[in-house]
Design a protein around this motif. Structure first.
Motif, short mmCIF file in Angstrom:
data_model
loop_
_atom_site.label_atom_id
_atom_site.label_comp_id
_atom_site.label_asym_id
_atom_site.label_seq_id
_atom_site.Cartn_x
_atom_site.Cartn_y
_atom_site.Cartn_z
N UNK A 26 0.76 -1.12 0.07
CA UNK A 26 0.01 0.03 0.02
C UNK A 26 0.75 1.20 0.00
N UNK A 27 1.95 1.18 0.53
CA UNK A 27 2.90 2.27 0.69
C UNK A 27 3.43 2.57 -0.48
N UNK A 28 3.94 1.36 -1.17
CA UNK A 28 4.36 1.70 -2.51
C UNK A 28 3.56 2.33 -3.65
N UNK A 29 2.18 1.71 -3.53
CA UNK A 29 1.12 2.14 -4.45
C UNK A 29 0.79 3.51 -4.02
N UNK A 30 1.06 4.05 -3.10
CA UNK A 30 0.50 5.45 -2.63
C UNK A 30 1.79 6.40 -2.96
N UNK A 31 3.18 5.92 -2.61
CA UNK A 31 4.17 6.72 -3.16
C UNK A 31 4.29 7.02 -4.28
N UNK A 32 4.35 5.78 -5.11
CA UNK A 32 4.65 5.84 -6.63
C UNK A 32 3.41 6.61 -7.39
N UNK A 33 2.42 6.30 -6.86
CA UNK A 33 0.86 6.99 -7.38
C UNK A 33 1.25 8.67 -7.18
N UNK A 34 1.67 9.11 -6.08
CA UNK A 34 1.99 10.58 -5.98
C UNK A 34 2.98 10.99 -7.24
N UNK A 35 4.14 10.05 -7.32
CA UNK A 35 5.04 10.35 -8.16
C UNK A 35 4.45 10.33 -9.71
N UNK A 36 3.53 9.34 -9.89
CA UNK A 36 3.05 9.46 -11.21
C UNK A 36 2.13 10.66 -11.55
N UNK A 37 1.46 11.19 -10.62
CA UNK A 37 0.55 12.40 -10.97
C UNK A 37 1.35 13.74 -10.93
N UNK A 38 2.56 13.43 -10.34
CA UNK A 38 3.29 14.96 -10.20
C UNK A 38 3.57 15.54 -11.39
N UNK A 39 3.98 15.01 -12.62
CA UNK A 39 4.11 15.74 -13.75
C UNK A 39 2.88 16.45 -14.22
N UNK A 40 1.85 15.84 -14.00
CA UNK A 40 0.61 16.34 -14.67
C UNK A 40 0.10 17.49 -13.58
N UNK A 41 0.01 17.44 -12.51
CA UNK A 41 -0.72 18.21 -11.81
C UNK A 41 0.17 18.96 -10.34
N UNK A 42 1.50 18.55 -10.29
CA UNK A 42 2.20 18.84 -9.22
C UNK A 42 2.92 20.16 -9.65
N UNK A 43 3.20 21.05 -8.49
CA UNK A 43 3.71 22.40 -8.48
C UNK A 43 5.35 22.35 -9.17
N UNK A 44 6.02 21.13 -9.23
CA UNK A 44 7.45 21.07 -9.61
C UNK A 44 7.48 21.32 -11.12
N UNK A 45 8.78 22.14 -11.54
CA UNK A 45 8.82 22.28 -13.09
C UNK A 45 8.54 21.02 -13.93
N UNK A 46 8.23 20.97 -14.97
CA UNK A 46 8.31 19.87 -15.87
C UNK A 46 9.26 20.46 -17.20
N UNK A 47 9.39 19.25 -18.00
CA UNK A 47 10.28 19.70 -19.32
C UNK A 47 9.21 20.49 -20.22
N UNK A 48 9.96 21.25 -20.99
CA UNK A 48 9.21 22.22 -22.02
C UNK A 48 8.15 21.46 -22.89
N UNK A 49 8.68 20.48 -23.19
CA UNK A 49 7.85 19.59 -24.17
C UNK A 49 6.65 18.96 -23.54
N UNK A 50 6.54 19.01 -22.25
CA UNK A 50 5.34 18.41 -21.48
C UNK A 50 4.41 19.31 -21.05
N UNK A 51 3.79 20.06 -22.44
CA UNK A 51 2.61 20.71 -22.31
C UNK A 51 1.38 19.99 -22.34
N UNK A 52 0.17 20.76 -22.39
CA UNK A 52 -1.25 20.17 -22.28
C UNK A 52 -1.34 18.83 -23.05
N UNK A 53 -0.85 18.99 -24.26
CA UNK A 53 -1.33 17.74 -25.18
C UNK A 53 -0.61 16.65 -24.90
#
Length: 199
Positions: free
Chosen positions: A97-124
């Motif tokens: 459960x801990x790994x599902x939770x922590x890696x689930x957070x990691x998975x969502x971070x590029x889409x909705x998180x506040x950290x910078x993402x690569x320039x190519x990672x736009x809405x599309x």
């Protein structure tokens, strides 16, 4: 959401049927993690990122690496031997459960998180990312739906008491996984359209 998944009737029913175990895992690994990421801001993360080790770990939130770690975790834990081991032991189940939770957070971070993402990672690219994530989970869902044989053998007593066969139990769990993925894909498309319209 995490507490509901573990301490409501869902948590106890997850011991009986694959269906409810799947619901429990989706609540922990997808829904709770998404809500956590939506609640994160730079100011919340700033004290953590000030620690050099955690600052260097930001690389894990890059889209390709975050997806790879999340997908590997998903499939490794659904190997029948590991899945059954987690079912039978509280420590391993907690780790799962801990790994599902922590890696689930990691998975969502590029889409909705506040950290910078690569320039190519736009809405599309974000829509494509979520579609790829959901289709990857869909591979597991399809395996459960169409396997034609019992994959997880620990649920016999629960399945008997509920009057459902192992194949039906696994198949419905797969359907639940596929439907959840479809909801996330549609939600992502609506969210991206809304953001684009505002801009």
């Amino acid at each position: 959401i995490f507490a509901i998944a573990l301490f409501s009737p869902i948590g106890s029913l997850a011991e009986d049927l694959v269906i409810f175990h799947m619901i429990e895992h989706l609540m922990i690994g997808d829904v709770a993690t998404l809500l956590v990421v939506l609640g994160l801001t730079r100011s919340i993360l700033q004290p953590i990122l000030a620690i050099p080790l955690f600052n260097r770990l930001q690389v894990l939130t890059t889209p390709i690496l975050a997806f790879t770690l999340w997908a590997a975790n998903l499939f490794i834990w659904h190997i029948p031997a590991l899945y059954d081991a987690a079912y039978g032991g509280a420590l391993i189940h907690g780790l799962q459960h801990g790994m599902f939770f922590s890696l689930g957070v990691l998975m969502w971070m590029p889409v909705f998180g506040p950290l910078p993402v690569p320039r190519w990672f736009g809405p599309g690219a974000k829509i494509i990312y979520v579609v790829v994530v959901r289709f990857t989970a869909g591979l597991l869902g399809n395996t459960l739906m169409w396997s034609g044989s019992e994959i997880y053998s620990r649920y016999g007593a629960g399945q008997s008491s509920w009057g459902i066969s192992a194949i039906e139990d696994q198949g419905i769990a797969g359907v639940v996984m596929m439907m959840e993925g479809l909801i996330f894909i549609l939600g992502m498309i609506v969210w991206t359209y809304y953001r684009a319209a505002n801009q």
